[in-house]
Design a protein around this motif. Structure first.
Motif, mmCIF file in Angstrom:
data_model
loop_
_atom_site.group_PDB
_atom_site.id
_atom_site.type_symbol
_atom_site.label_atom_id
_atom_site.label_comp_id
_atom_site.label_asym_id
_atom_site.label_seq_id
_atom_site.Cartn_x
_atom_site.Cartn_y
_atom_site.Cartn_z
ATOM 1 N N ASP A 96 7.554 -19.523 1.630
ATOM 2 C CA ASP A 96 7.246 -19.614 0.203
ATOM 3 C C ASP A 96 8.101 -20.701 -0.425
ATOM 4 O O ASP A 96 9.268 -20.856 -0.086
ATOM 5 N N THR A 97 7.527 -21.471 -1.347
ATOM 6 C CA THR A 97 8.304 -22.437 -2.113
ATOM 7 C C THR A 97 8.122 -22.148 -3.594
ATOM 8 O O THR A 97 7.291 -21.327 -3.994
ATOM 9 N N ALA A 98 8.853 -22.858 -4.404
ATOM 10 C CA ALA A 98 8.741 -22.661 -5.846
ATOM 11 C C ALA A 98 7.359 -23.047 -6.355
ATOM 12 O O ALA A 98 6.955 -22.655 -7.441
ATOM 13 N N LEU A 99 6.613 -23.834 -5.576
ATOM 14 C CA LEU A 99 5.279 -24.261 -5.984
ATOM 15 C C LEU A 99 4.213 -23.236 -5.623
ATOM 16 O O LEU A 99 3.051 -23.406 -5.964
ATOM 17 N N ALA A 100 4.597 -22.181 -4.930
ATOM 18 C CA ALA A 100 3.619 -21.186 -4.498
ATOM 19 C C ALA A 100 4.130 -19.789 -4.807
ATOM 20 O O ALA A 100 4.153 -18.910 -3.971
ATOM 21 N N GLU A 101 4.557 -19.578 -6.042
ATOM 22 C CA GLU A 101 5.212 -18.335 -6.421
ATOM 23 C C GLU A 101 4.281 -17.126 -6.358
ATOM 24 O O GLU A 101 4.721 -15.994 -6.306
ATOM 25 N N LYS A 102 2.958 -17.355 -6.330
ATOM 26 C CA LYS A 102 2.036 -16.235 -6.253
ATOM 27 C C LYS A 102 1.960 -15.639 -4.855
ATOM 28 O O LYS A 102 1.435 -14.552 -4.679
ATOM 29 N N VAL A 103 2.472 -16.370 -3.868
ATOM 30 C CA VAL A 103 2.371 -15.886 -2.492
ATOM 31 C C VAL A 103 3.014 -14.512 -2.327
ATOM 32 O O VAL A 103 2.366 -13.576 -1.868
ATOM 33 N N PRO A 104 4.265 -14.319 -2.701
ATOM 34 C CA PRO A 104 4.860 -13.004 -2.457
ATOM 35 C C PRO A 104 4.219 -11.899 -3.276
ATOM 36 O O PRO A 104 4.119 -10.773 -2.815
ATOM 37 N N SER A 105 3.796 -12.200 -4.515
ATOM 38 C CA SER A 105 3.234 -11.141 -5.344
ATOM 39 C C SER A 105 1.965 -10.576 -4.730
ATOM 40 O O SER A 105 1.826 -9.355 -4.576
ATOM 41 N N LYS A 106 1.015 -11.414 -4.360
ATOM 42 C CA LYS A 106 -0.232 -10.917 -3.793
ATOM 43 C C LYS A 106 -0.017 -10.285 -2.425
ATOM 44 O O LYS A 106 -0.545 -9.218 -2.122
ATOM 45 N N LEU A 107 0.749 -10.962 -1.587
ATOM 46 C CA LEU A 107 0.915 -10.478 -0.234
ATOM 47 C C LEU A 107 1.705 -9.168 -0.208
ATOM 48 O O LEU A 107 1.308 -8.206 0.457
ATOM 49 N N PHE A 108 2.810 -9.104 -0.937
ATOM 50 C CA PHE A 108 3.617 -7.890 -0.926
ATOM 51 C C PHE A 108 2.914 -6.733 -1.631
ATOM 52 O O PHE A 108 3.070 -5.575 -1.238
ATOM 53 N N ASN A 109 2.130 -7.050 -2.670
ATOM 54 C CA ASN A 109 1.347 -5.989 -3.306
ATOM 55 C C ASN A 109 0.338 -5.409 -2.321
ATOM 56 O O ASN A 109 0.088 -4.197 -2.308
ATOM 57 N N ALA A 110 -0.262 -6.285 -1.503
ATOM 58 C CA ALA A 110 -1.224 -5.804 -0.512
ATOM 59 C C ALA A 110 -0.548 -4.927 0.540
ATOM 60 O O ALA A 110 -1.079 -3.885 0.936
ATOM 61 N N LEU A 111 0.643 -5.332 0.992
ATOM 62 C CA LEU A 111 1.351 -4.541 1.999
ATOM 63 C C LEU A 111 1.814 -3.204 1.444
ATOM 64 O O LEU A 111 1.974 -2.233 2.190
ATOM 65 N N GLY A 112 2.036 -3.141 0.135
ATOM 66 C CA GLY A 112 2.497 -1.908 -0.483
ATOM 67 C C GLY A 112 1.379 -1.032 -1.017
ATOM 68 O O GLY A 112 1.649 -0.013 -1.663
ATOM 69 N N LEU A 150 8.753 -2.494 -0.179
ATOM 70 C CA LEU A 150 9.508 -1.607 0.699
ATOM 71 C C LEU A 150 9.567 -0.189 0.141
ATOM 72 O O LEU A 150 9.447 0.796 0.890
ATOM 73 N N ARG A 151 9.754 -0.062 -1.184
ATOM 74 C CA ARG A 151 9.786 1.274 -1.794
ATOM 75 C C ARG A 151 8.452 1.985 -1.611
ATOM 76 O O ARG A 151 8.400 3.177 -1.276
ATOM 77 N N SER A 152 7.359 1.249 -1.851
ATOM 78 C CA SER A 152 6.044 1.853 -1.775
ATOM 79 C C SER A 152 5.661 2.213 -0.344
ATOM 80 O O SER A 152 5.058 3.263 -0.094
ATOM 81 N N ARG A 153 6.034 1.384 0.598
ATOM 82 C CA ARG A 153 5.588 1.548 1.985
ATOM 83 C C ARG A 153 6.473 2.516 2.768
ATOM 84 O O ARG A 153 5.974 3.306 3.575
ATOM 85 N N TYR A 154 7.795 2.462 2.523
ATOM 86 C CA TYR A 154 8.724 3.231 3.346
ATOM 87 C C TYR A 154 9.560 4.238 2.564
ATOM 88 O O TYR A 154 10.325 4.999 3.167
ATOM 89 N N GLY A 155 9.456 4.238 1.237
ATOM 90 C CA GLY A 155 10.281 5.121 0.432
ATOM 91 C C GLY A 155 9.790 6.558 0.435
ATOM 92 O O GLY A 155 8.710 6.873 0.958
#
Length: 504
Positions: free
Chosen positions: A387-403, A437-442
């Motif tokens: 991820d770079t500062a130019l692609a800040e949406k990457v973690p939000s969509k991907l981590f939301n999907a994993l959670g 992590l909270r949603s998936r493993y908490g």
């Protein structure tokens, strides 16, 4: 030393360094000439063997005499040694098979391709290997146009500047203009590499392959002018010794070649395709199913499936030495990758289904739907996110999907066997990761209502953090954050810049 020296040895005066050197040289020079020649051959730099021969000849008269009278030491001829050495080597090689190398990436080179080939043309019947990497057009290779090369085993032509079709066909090895490469009937050919060349016809390439049954390596990349032949069905070409096949050509050309070629001993396959106008189904057709047993053998040697996406719509799918690289503009990149995987899962069966899978996204913003395509793989165990500062949406969509839980009738986690996450951390992405992590493993009571009753998947084994691309947007190491990550991931190993973190 004193414990193993006798009294007589200890009392003997110490020899001077020059005397020791002379003693060792006398000992080496007592070796048979055949052994010395082998030692000399192993010490030559392939890029400039002439330079090393000159140095070895300065050691002593015996070495110089052996070098001057041994044709095999001069048989690897490189243009980097200069035209004088090339001419000398040609005179000294006698009837030895020759390996010719011309490599130049500069416009202003001391030896042109024409000068080099003119110097060695008189020995063309002894050429075993010809490698030319040049900025000059292949039309400037007169030595290849008129030479007869019955002993040639390897031919590599690479024009690094040729981008447009040539105005005239290339006549090679005394061929006719109308057929260009037709006279290249080389039963001893072991390797053929054509990169960034044109124009050629498929008939010429097919003729070469039909007359080269011992071919080990075939590389065709960006060869201009190739089209499927119009002469009806081409008989299958069996290359029983073929080990390496690399193709970077239009999809219809690759499909034709894969349909025509047979190689039961193939060990490495690389296909680079552009699926901007044709989907993968136009490459993976029933006409190539004769490769299935070979692909099964190759995939059986793989440790995992690797699927990688980057920001330029480039994707690769890899099963060990079975490697596909493709560029997509019109079609969905994830869907194209899924089509390739489906073909292999359907045709190769358990050999592929049993492999763990690695997913990588380099500045790509995958949606839940993109990820769900790969959730059907039996065993996605690793995920890499750059991820770079130019692609800040990457973690939000991907981590939301994993959670989140996927599926309507039977909710389930994405990638339930996920064990390792590689993440190129940026300063604004911590909260997305912690939330996942909270949603998936908490504990169930701390989760979102949609996943409240869903059992947690097995815990992660490792989380590997890297501090931004090129450290430009890199946050400082935050020990408290890393400890929280370890706690939420139920004791996973935490790495920061490849260093295992141990907390008190």
């Amino acid at each position: 030393m004193q414990s193993i020296l006798g009294t007589e040895d200890r009392d003997r005066p110490m020899q001077r360094p020059q005397t020791l050197l002379s003693t060792w040289r006398d000992f080496i020079n007592q070796l048979p000439a055949e052994i010395l020649i082998t030692v000399f051959q192993q010490s030559l730099d392939p890029a400039r063997p002439g330079k090393d021969l000159a140095r070895l000849g300065l050691v002593c008269h015996l070495w110089r005499s052996i070098i001057e009278s041994t044709p095999s030491l001069w048989a690897h001829i490189s243009a980097e040694d200069g035209i004088q050495h090339v001419q000398t080597a040609v005179m000294k090689t006698g009837e030895m098979p020759l390996e010719l190398v011309y490599r130049s990436t500069e416009d202003d080179t001391p030896i042109t391709v024409e000068d080099f080939l003119n110097a060695v043309t008189e020995k063309s019947i002894y050429w075993r290997s010809v490698e030319i990497l040049s900025r000059e057009s292949p039309a400037a290779y007169p030595g290849l146009q008129s030479s007869s090369c019955p002993a040639l085993e390897k031919l590599t032509l690479w024009c690094i500047r040729q981008t447009a079709p040539l105005p005239q066909p290339i006549i090679m090895f005394n061929g006719l203009v109308s057929v260009r490469l037709e006279s290249l009937e080389l039963v001893a050919l072991k390797a053929l590499t054509l990169i960034n060349l044109g124009p050629q016809s498929m008939e010429e390439i097919i003729r070469i392959l039909q007359t080269s049954p011992d071919l080990l390596t075939l590389v065709l990349e960006d060869v201009v002018g190739l089209r499927p032949p119009n002469t009806g069905d081409i008989p299958a070409i069996h290359l029983q010794h073929l080990e390496t096949l690399k193709l970077r050509l239009p999809v219809p050309i690759m499909r034709f070649l894969l349909s025509t070629l047979h190689g039961s001993k193939l060990d490495r396959l690389t296909l680079t395709a552009n699926f901007s106008s044709l989907p993968p189904s136009m490459l993976f057709t029933p006409s190539i199913t004769h490769w299935v047993p070979v692909f099964q053998r190759m995939a059986g040697k793989a440790n995992r499936i690797e699927i990688e996406f980057d920001w330029s719509n480039l994707c690769s799918v890899k099963f060990g030495k079975l490697y596909y690289i493709f560029h997509v503009e019109v079609f969905d990149t994830s869907q194209c990758a899924r089509e390739i995987l489906d073909w292999h899962l359907t045709n190769l069966g358990e050999v592929v289904a049993a492999l763990p899978a690695y997913l990588s996204y380099q500045d790509v913003c995958p949606s839940f739907g993109d990820l769900r395509l790969f959730n059907q793989l039996p065993n996605v165990t690793e995920l890499s996110i750059a991820d770079t500062a130019l692609a800040e949406k990457v973690p939000s969509k991907l981590f939301n999907a994993l959670g989140s839980a996927g599926g309507t009738k039977l909710p389930q986690w994405l990638f339930p066997h996920l064990g390792v996450i590689h993440y190129n951390l940026t300063s604004r992405s911590n909260r997305y990761l912690l939330s996942m992590l909270r949603s998936r493993y908490g504990p169930r009571g701390s989760r979102e209502p949609s996943v409240h009753e869903l059992p947690s998947p097995p815990p992660l084994r490792e989380l590997r953090f890297f501090a931004g691309v090129g450290n430009i947007w890199a946050p400082q190491k935050n020990v408290a954050f890393l400890q929280e990550v370890q706690l939420l991931s139920k004791g996973a190993k935490i790495f920061w810049m490849d260093e295992l973190q141990v907390f008190d």
